[in-house]
Design a protein around this motif. Structure first.
Motif, short mmCIF file in Angstrom:
data_model
loop_
_atom_site.label_atom_id
_atom_site.label_comp_id
_atom_site.label_asym_id
_atom_site.label_seq_id
_atom_site.Cartn_x
_atom_site.Cartn_y
_atom_site.Cartn_z
N VAL A 18 33.42 35.65 27.20
CA VAL A 18 33.81 35.45 28.48
C VAL A 18 35.25 34.09 28.95
O VAL A 18 35.69 35.10 30.16
CB VAL A 18 32.55 34.54 29.63
N ILE A 19 34.97 33.29 27.66
CA ILE A 19 36.54 32.83 27.55
C ILE A 19 38.18 33.88 28.09
O ILE A 19 39.15 33.50 29.11
CB ILE A 19 36.28 31.82 26.93
N THR A 20 37.52 34.57 27.23
CA THR A 20 39.17 35.35 26.93
C THR A 20 38.95 35.90 27.92
O THR A 20 40.35 36.65 28.86
CB THR A 20 38.50 36.56 26.02
N GLU A 21 38.06 37.11 28.29
CA GLU A 21 38.13 37.64 30.09
C GLU A 21 38.66 36.47 31.19
O GLU A 21 39.46 38.00 31.86
CB GLU A 21 37.07 38.44 30.42
N ILE A 22 37.66 35.89 31.84
CA ILE A 22 38.23 34.91 32.28
C ILE A 22 39.78 34.53 32.57
O ILE A 22 40.65 34.46 33.35
CB ILE A 22 37.23 33.58 32.64
N SER A 23 40.50 34.22 30.81
CA SER A 23 41.57 33.47 30.95
C SER A 23 42.97 34.99 31.01
O SER A 23 43.96 34.42 32.03
CB SER A 23 41.73 33.23 29.54
N ALA A 24 42.22 35.56 30.85
CA ALA A 24 43.08 37.07 30.77
C ALA A 24 43.26 37.71 32.95
O ALA A 24 44.61 37.69 32.91
CB ALA A 24 42.81 38.61 30.09
N ILE A 25 42.07 37.03 33.28
CA ILE A 25 42.36 37.97 34.53
C ILE A 25 43.32 36.30 35.16
O ILE A 25 44.46 36.99 36.01
CB ILE A 25 40.75 37.19 35.31
N LEU A 26 43.21 35.41 35.14
CA LEU A 26 43.97 34.08 35.62
C LEU A 26 45.42 34.61 35.08
O LEU A 26 46.09 34.07 35.99
CB LEU A 26 43.80 32.93 35.26
#
Length: 293
Positions: free
Chosen positions: A101-109
């Motif tokens: 989840v951290i990876t996906e959110i970081s990529a979106i940001l």
């Protein structure tokens, strides 16, 4: 991880998160995170209804006709991601680990920042600063960040959010927007002061990632639990109501402590459950910020 497998995962994350960023977050991000102010753009002839305070008197005197100054938002931001890579991110009881989840959110940001012509940088931290990626622009830079998110192997397993925030305050001289992405399993008493100091210099946003099983223990009898950050094991009788209540009460106090801390420090934040859609949580956070602007 092998190079071909890593590239495949990078591509999967890119396709999913870039699409979300472009189609859902673009306008919300722009509204929620403002630039450094208004910058002079040009002058034009005065029109009825223009604010007389915007008249450029030097140009008006030169042409003997009123002209007004036009300003545009100085949009460019520097965005920093402070990403918790401690051992507890490997926990997950449903479909996704906190790490995923951290990876996906970081990529979106990251994609949202690039689409708005902002610079993006990363601080990976455990109980020390594991890696610092200076802020830059460009797709190749974003893909490097995603590769690191997927395949980064920290040297330590503990957590020191206070140290990471202090590092941000010292390393980034100009004002930036800083997302602290962590499960906030850190009881450092100096964290509140560090957050307050950082948020006075920068715009700090906290994203708390947690798993449903961290809130309460299932009643399944004796459980052997491992502390992901210390490596220690402990046996817990989860069939005991008293044990489950003690654990649940601890979680409530822990959550309340950070809720109070963020509010006191003026830090915008949201809690994101790994078992739920993080898009809704982020959108609500962005909309709330936009209303405050």
């Amino acid at each position: 991880m092998e190079a071909t497998e890593l590239l495949k995962k990078v591509r999967q994350i890119e396709i999913k998160t870039r699409g979300l960023s472009r189609n859902i977050f673009a306008g919300e991000y722009h509204s929620a995170f403002k630039g450094r102010g208004m910058a002079f753009s040009e002058v034009r002839e005065y029109q009825i209804g223009d604010d007389i305070r915007s008249i450029d008197w030097n140009v008006t005197a030169r042409y003997n006709h009123p002209y007004v100054k036009i300003f545009e938002e100085e949009r460019e931001l520097t965005v920093m991601l402070l990403i918790d890579v401690s051992g507890s991110r490997e926990f997950g009881s449903f479909e996704k680990l906190k790490k995923n989840v951290i990876t996906e959110i970081s990529a979106i940001l990251s994609f949202s920042a690039i689409q708005n012509n902002d610079k993006i940088g990363v601080i990976f931290f455990s109980d020390t600063i594991e890696k610092f990626i200076p802020p830059k622009k460009g797709k190749s830079h974003i893909l490097r960040i995603i590769r690191e998110l997927i395949d980064f192997h920290p040297q330590h397993s503990g957590t020191d959010i206070t140290g990471a925030i202090r590092y941000l305050t010292n390393a980034i001289k100009k004002r930036c927007t800083a997302f602290v992405i962590s499960d906030f399993m850190d009881d450092n008493k100096n964290l509140e002061m560090a957050l307050s100091i950082a948020n006075n210099k920068h715009d700090v946003v906290a994203l708390k990632i947690y798993d449903e099983r961290e809130k309460e223990l299932p009643p399944i009898g004796m459980m052997k639990l491992k502390d992901a950050e210390t490596g220690e094991y402990v046996w817990v009788d989860s069939s005991s109501r008293k044990t489950r209540k003690i654990y649940a009460d601890w979680w409530i106090k822990h959550a309340a402590r950070f809720d109070s801390m963020f509010k006191k420090c003026g830090v915008d934040y949201t809690a994101i459950n790994t078992n739920q859609d993080y898009v809704k949580s982020l959108m609500n956070l962005f909309k709330k910020r936009a209303l405050k602007q």
